[in-house]
Motif scaffolding. Structure first.
Motif, PDB file in Angstrom:
ATOM      1  N   PRO A 229       0.833  -1.207   0.000  1.00  0.00           N
ATOM      2  CA  PRO A 229       0.000   0.000   0.000  1.00  0.00           C
ATOM      3  C   PRO A 229       0.868   1.258   0.000  1.00  0.00           C
ATOM      4  N   ALA A 230       0.213   2.379  -0.192  1.00  0.00           N
ATOM      5  CA  ALA A 230       0.901   3.660  -0.060  1.00  0.00           C
ATOM      6  C   ALA A 230       0.575   4.232   1.311  1.00  0.00           C
ATOM      7  N   GLN A 231       1.560   4.798   1.944  1.00  0.00           N
ATOM      8  CA  GLN A 231       1.334   5.385   3.259  1.00  0.00           C
ATOM      9  C   GLN A 231       0.611   6.732   3.136  1.00  0.00           C
ATOM     10  N   SER A 232       0.781   7.373   1.998  1.00  0.00           N
ATOM     11  CA  SER A 232       0.181   8.688   1.818  1.00  0.00           C
ATOM     12  C   SER A 232      -0.220   8.870   0.367  1.00  0.00           C
ATOM     13  N   ARG A 233      -1.314   9.635   0.142  1.00  0.00           N
ATOM     14  CA  ARG A 233      -1.712   9.976  -1.219  1.00  0.00           C
ATOM     15  C   ARG A 233      -0.963  11.200  -1.734  1.00  0.00           C
ATOM     16  N   GLU A 234      -0.188  11.801  -0.890  1.00  0.00           N
ATOM     17  CA  GLU A 234       0.475  13.055  -1.249  1.00  0.00           C
ATOM     18  C   GLU A 234       1.820  12.822  -1.943  1.00  0.00           C
ATOM     19  N   GLY A 235       2.439  11.695  -1.695  1.00  0.00           N
ATOM     20  CA  GLY A 235       3.758  11.463  -2.288  1.00  0.00           C
ATOM     21  C   GLY A 235       4.232  10.051  -2.008  1.00  0.00           C
ATOM     22  N   SER A 236       5.460   9.784  -2.413  1.00  0.00           N
ATOM     23  CA  SER A 236       6.015   8.445  -2.249  1.00  0.00           C
ATOM     24  C   SER A 236       6.282   8.139  -0.783  1.00  0.00           C
ATOM     25  N   SER A 237       6.186   6.880  -0.460  1.00  0.00           N
ATOM     26  CA  SER A 237       6.560   6.402   0.867  1.00  0.00           C
ATOM     27  C   SER A 237       7.581   5.288   0.687  1.00  0.00           C
ATOM     28  N   TYR A 238       8.215   4.907   1.766  1.00  0.00           N
ATOM     29  CA  TYR A 238       9.240   3.866   1.709  1.00  0.00           C
ATOM     30  C   TYR A 238       8.899   2.759   2.699  1.00  0.00           C
ATOM     31  N   ILE A 239       9.068   1.538   2.211  1.00  0.00           N
ATOM     32  CA  ILE A 239       8.725   0.349   2.993  1.00  0.00           C
ATOM     33  C   ILE A 239       9.986  -0.468   3.234  1.00  0.00           C
ATOM     34  N   ILE A 240      10.094  -1.016   4.420  1.00  0.00           N
ATOM     35  CA  ILE A 240      11.176  -1.931   4.780  1.00  0.00           C
ATOM     36  C   ILE A 240      10.585  -3.333   4.919  1.00  0.00           C
ATOM     37  N   VAL A 241      11.176  -4.291   4.227  1.00  0.00           N
ATOM     38  CA  VAL A 241      10.749  -5.686   4.350  1.00  0.00           C
ATOM     39  C   VAL A 241      11.642  -6.370   5.371  1.00  0.00           C
ATOM     40  N   ARG A 242      11.009  -7.142   6.226  1.00  0.00           N
ATOM     41  CA  ARG A 242      11.724  -7.831   7.316  1.00  0.00           C
ATOM     42  C   ARG A 242      11.498  -9.333   7.157  1.00  0.00           C
ATOM     43  N   ALA A 243      12.584 -10.110   7.095  1.00  0.00           N
ATOM     44  CA  ALA A 243      12.505 -11.566   6.976  1.00  0.00           C
ATOM     45  C   ALA A 243      12.976 -12.204   8.279  1.00  0.00           C
ATOM     46  N   VAL A 244      12.147 -13.099   8.806  1.00  0.00           N
ATOM     47  CA  VAL A 244      12.495 -13.851  10.012  1.00  0.00           C
ATOM     48  C   VAL A 244      12.567 -15.320   9.615  1.00  0.00           C
ATOM     49  N   ILE A 245      13.755 -15.904   9.684  1.00  0.00           N
ATOM     50  CA  ILE A 245      13.983 -17.265   9.199  1.00  0.00           C
ATOM     51  C   ILE A 245      14.408 -18.134  10.374  1.00  0.00           C
ATOM     52  N   THR A 246      13.733 -19.282  10.508  1.00  0.00           N
ATOM     53  CA  THR A 246      13.917 -20.138  11.682  1.00  0.00           C
ATOM     54  C   THR A 246      14.196 -21.569  11.233  1.00  0.00           C
ATOM     55  N   ASN A 247      15.174 -22.233  11.898  1.00  0.00           N
ATOM     56  CA  ASN A 247      15.408 -23.641  11.589  1.00  0.00           C
ATOM     57  C   ASN A 247      14.689 -24.520  12.610  1.00  0.00           C
ATOM     58  N   MET A 248      14.886 -25.834  12.502  1.00  0.00           N
ATOM     59  CA  MET A 248      14.140 -26.774  13.340  1.00  0.00           C
ATOM     60  C   MET A 248      14.566 -26.727  14.797  1.00  0.00           C
ATOM     61  N   GLN A 249      15.720 -26.132  15.090  1.00  0.00           N
ATOM     62  CA  GLN A 249      16.154 -25.978  16.479  1.00  0.00           C
ATOM     63  C   GLN A 249      15.698 -24.641  17.061  1.00  0.00           C
ATOM     64  N   ASN A 250      14.817 -23.961  16.322  1.00  0.00           N
ATOM     65  CA  ASN A 250      14.302 -22.641  16.732  1.00  0.00           C
ATOM     66  C   ASN A 250      15.401 -21.585  16.814  1.00  0.00           C
ATOM     67  N   VAL A 251      16.458 -21.786  16.048  1.00  0.00           N
ATOM     68  CA  VAL A 251      17.456 -20.736  15.877  1.00  0.00           C
ATOM     69  C   VAL A 251      16.927 -19.772  14.822  1.00  0.00           C
ATOM     70  N   THR A 252      16.855 -18.495  15.151  1.00  0.00           N
ATOM     71  CA  THR A 252      16.211 -17.507  14.287  1.00  0.00           C
ATOM     72  C   THR A 252      17.202 -16.434  13.862  1.00  0.00           C
TER      73      THR A 252
END
Length: 310
Positions: A229-252
């Motif tokens: 989505p856009a944060q504002s109709r007035e101009g551009s916004s910037y988004i940060i994507v966050r990845a959380v990756i976990t293995n079977m030992q719950n190491v994240t």
């Protein structure tokens, strides 16, 4: 010229005698029991003495460690390292001496077979994740006492190997541009698989707190396509994507992307066409996320949040 010959008979057919001719003396003696003979020659004037010895070269045994060089193994499995030894000596037997740098192979909790067997067996959890080990084997012939040494390397998988997070394209329009989120070069030891991927996003001017993080995806796929989505109709916004990756030992492990530029919803945006283009196999969570994205973008809403970070 004077020649003198003296001979004496031996009881069992052997012979001994001395012959002297012109300064040269030859002495011979024989074993009466076997009728053999041996002789020693000397020449007092200008003579020579020669002794000859025949030597057969001793070839060491040929030893091979039964692992492909740079073998990659999991740290949690029992590792069996065989050997293969050949010798040119018929019926030869061997003494084995294994050595793994930094490991005490006399400890039964480390080497289940000990260091002096044809086969080395290492106990599970002996090798440290992410490490490389050099394995040496010295084999000695019990017949000739000649030794040979061979070696190989073992690479141990890390429980978790950190990779990369990418978002493409780096900019686009709200609700229209489809962005591909992808994680690459992530892996783990066998017991750490499969990895679970969770993707969130938040606006650059917000803290990554629980209320500010919008969930995008959770599952076993490392790639995911989405709209923002856009944060504002007035101009551009910037988004940060966050990845959380976990293995079977719950190491994240958590990674964040560079800012992704989102321009406002274009004027030619067609809402019915957009709805019709939602994938038929979209999960309930994905549909809810899409609807929330549309509502947020069209409603021009922003969300505050607390300070509890994920």
């Amino acid at each position: 010229t004077t020649t003198t010959t003296t001979a004496a008979a031996t009881p069992a057919g052997g012979s001994s005698g001395t012959i002297s001719t012109g300064g040269a003396t030859t002495t011979g003696s024989g074993s009466g029991a076997n009728g053999g003979s041996s002789s020693t020659s000397s020449s007092p004037i200008g003579g020579t003495s020669t002794t000859g010895t025949s030597t057969t070269p001793v070839i060491p045994p040929a030893a091979i460690i039964g692992l492909i060089p740079n073998t990659t193994v999991s740290p949690s499995v029992k590792l069996v390292i065989p050997s293969n030894v050949n010798s040119t000596v018929p019926g030869d037997t061997f003494h084995y001496e294994w050595n793994v740098v930094t490991l005490n192979l006399t400890d039964p909790n480390v080497a289940l077979t000990g260091p002096s067997q044809p086969e080395l067996v290492l106990a599970p959890e002996t090798l440290l994740p992410g490490h490389t080990y050099i394995v040496n084997l010295t084999v000695t012939s019990n017949t000739t006492s000649v030794s040979t040494t061979t070696s190989t390397t073992i690479n141990v998988l890390p429980l978790f190997n950190v990779g990369n997070l990418t978002v493409y394209p780096p900019s686009g329009f709200a609700l229209q541009t489809r962005f591909m989120i992808n994680t690459t070069n992530w892996n783990a030891a066998h017991e750490g698989m499969p990895l679970t991927y969770r993707y969130y996003y938040h606006y650059q001017n917000q803290l990554p707190t629980t209320n500010n993080l919008r969930p995008l995806y959770s599952g076993l796929n490392n790639a995911y396509s989405t709209i923002f989505p856009a944060q504002s109709r007035e101009g551009s916004s910037y988004i940060i994507v966050r990845a959380v990756i976990t293995n079977m030992q719950n190491v994240t492990v958590t990674l964040t992307s560079p800012p992704v530029q989102i321009s406002p919803v274009p004027f030619n945006f067609n809402f019915p066409d957009f709805i019709n283009n939602i994938p038929k196999n979209a999960t309930t969570d994905e549909v809810v996320s899409i609807i929330g994205t549309i509502a947020e973008s069209l409603g021009n809403s922003t969300t505050g949040g607390d300070n509890k970070s994920i």
